[in-house]
Scaffold this motif. Structure first.
Motif, PDB file in Angstrom:
ATOM      1  N   TRP A 168      -1.237   4.338   9.644  1.00 48.25           N
ATOM      2  CA  TRP A 168      -1.635   3.177  10.447  1.00 48.25           C
ATOM      3  C   TRP A 168      -0.648   2.909  11.570  1.00 48.25           C
ATOM      4  O   TRP A 168      -1.040   2.664  12.707  1.00 48.25           O
ATOM      5  N   GLU A 222       2.058   6.622   2.701  1.00 52.31           N
ATOM      6  CA  GLU A 222       1.258   7.487   3.558  1.00 52.31           C
ATOM      7  C   GLU A 222       0.289   6.678   4.409  1.00 52.31           C
ATOM      8  O   GLU A 222       0.103   6.952   5.589  1.00 52.31           O
ATOM      9  N   GLU A 223      -0.338   5.667   3.785  1.00 51.31           N
ATOM     10  CA  GLU A 223      -1.261   4.814   4.536  1.00 51.31           C
ATOM     11  C   GLU A 223      -0.518   4.022   5.605  1.00 51.31           C
ATOM     12  O   GLU A 223      -0.979   3.923   6.746  1.00 51.31           O
ATOM     13  N   LYS A 224       0.633   3.475   5.224  1.00 47.35           N
ATOM     14  CA  LYS A 224       1.419   2.718   6.196  1.00 47.35           C
ATOM     15  C   LYS A 224       1.804   3.592   7.379  1.00 47.35           C
ATOM     16  O   LYS A 224       1.655   3.183   8.536  1.00 47.35           O
ATOM     17  N   GLN A 253     -10.428  -1.487   8.823  1.00 47.17           N
ATOM     18  CA  GLN A 253      -9.981  -0.622   7.743  1.00 47.17           C
ATOM     19  C   GLN A 253      -8.784  -1.232   7.008  1.00 47.17           C
ATOM     20  O   GLN A 253      -8.760  -1.263   5.773  1.00 47.17           O
ATOM     21  N   LYS A 273      -8.621  -2.859   3.092  1.00 44.50           N
ATOM     22  CA  LYS A 273      -7.655  -2.341   2.127  1.00 44.50           C
ATOM     23  C   LYS A 273      -6.805  -3.463   1.536  1.00 44.50           C
ATOM     24  O   LYS A 273      -6.573  -3.500   0.325  1.00 44.50           O
ATOM     25  N   VAL A 294       0.869  -1.179   0.000  1.00 49.09           N
ATOM     26  CA  VAL A 294       0.000   0.000   0.000  1.00 49.09           C
ATOM     27  C   VAL A 294       0.904   1.228   0.000  1.00 49.09           C
ATOM     28  O   VAL A 294       2.118   1.127   0.146  1.00 49.09           O
TER      29      VAL A 294
END
Length: 88
Positions: free
Chosen positions: A29, A24-26, A45, A49, A21
């Motif tokens: 989280w 930014e998402e990592k 969430q 994903k 992924v």
């Protein structure tokens, strides 16, 4: 305020860093887990994903393994947090 992360949360952070992924998402989280701890909403969430089909995945077996590892770690995290309700 940061919380003391459980071993399961630390393993989830390590697994999240290996997911396919965006960075930014990592980072979002991982920061949420480190500051607030893992939550059921965050687990849902992340699962949604990574469960989404990936087109042109060069290694679908690796994707399936990461999904299984994530599910296993979430279940361990749930058991760890719930066992605190059964103290004598």
């Amino acid at each position: 305020m940061s919380v003391k992360n459980t071993p399961e949360e630390r393993m989830l952070i390590a697994l999240i860093r290996n997911l396919a992924v965006t960075e930014e998402e990592k980072a979002a989280w991982v920061e949420q887990i480190q500051t607030n701890g893992m939550s059921q909403e965050l687990a849902t969430q992340i699962h949604e994903k990574i469960a989404a089909p990936v087109e042109h995945d060069p290694n679908p077996a690796n994707h399936a393994r990461l999904l299984l590892d994530f599910s296993r770690l979430v279940n361990r995290w749930r058991m760890t947090t719930q066992k605190k309700n059964f103290k004598r």
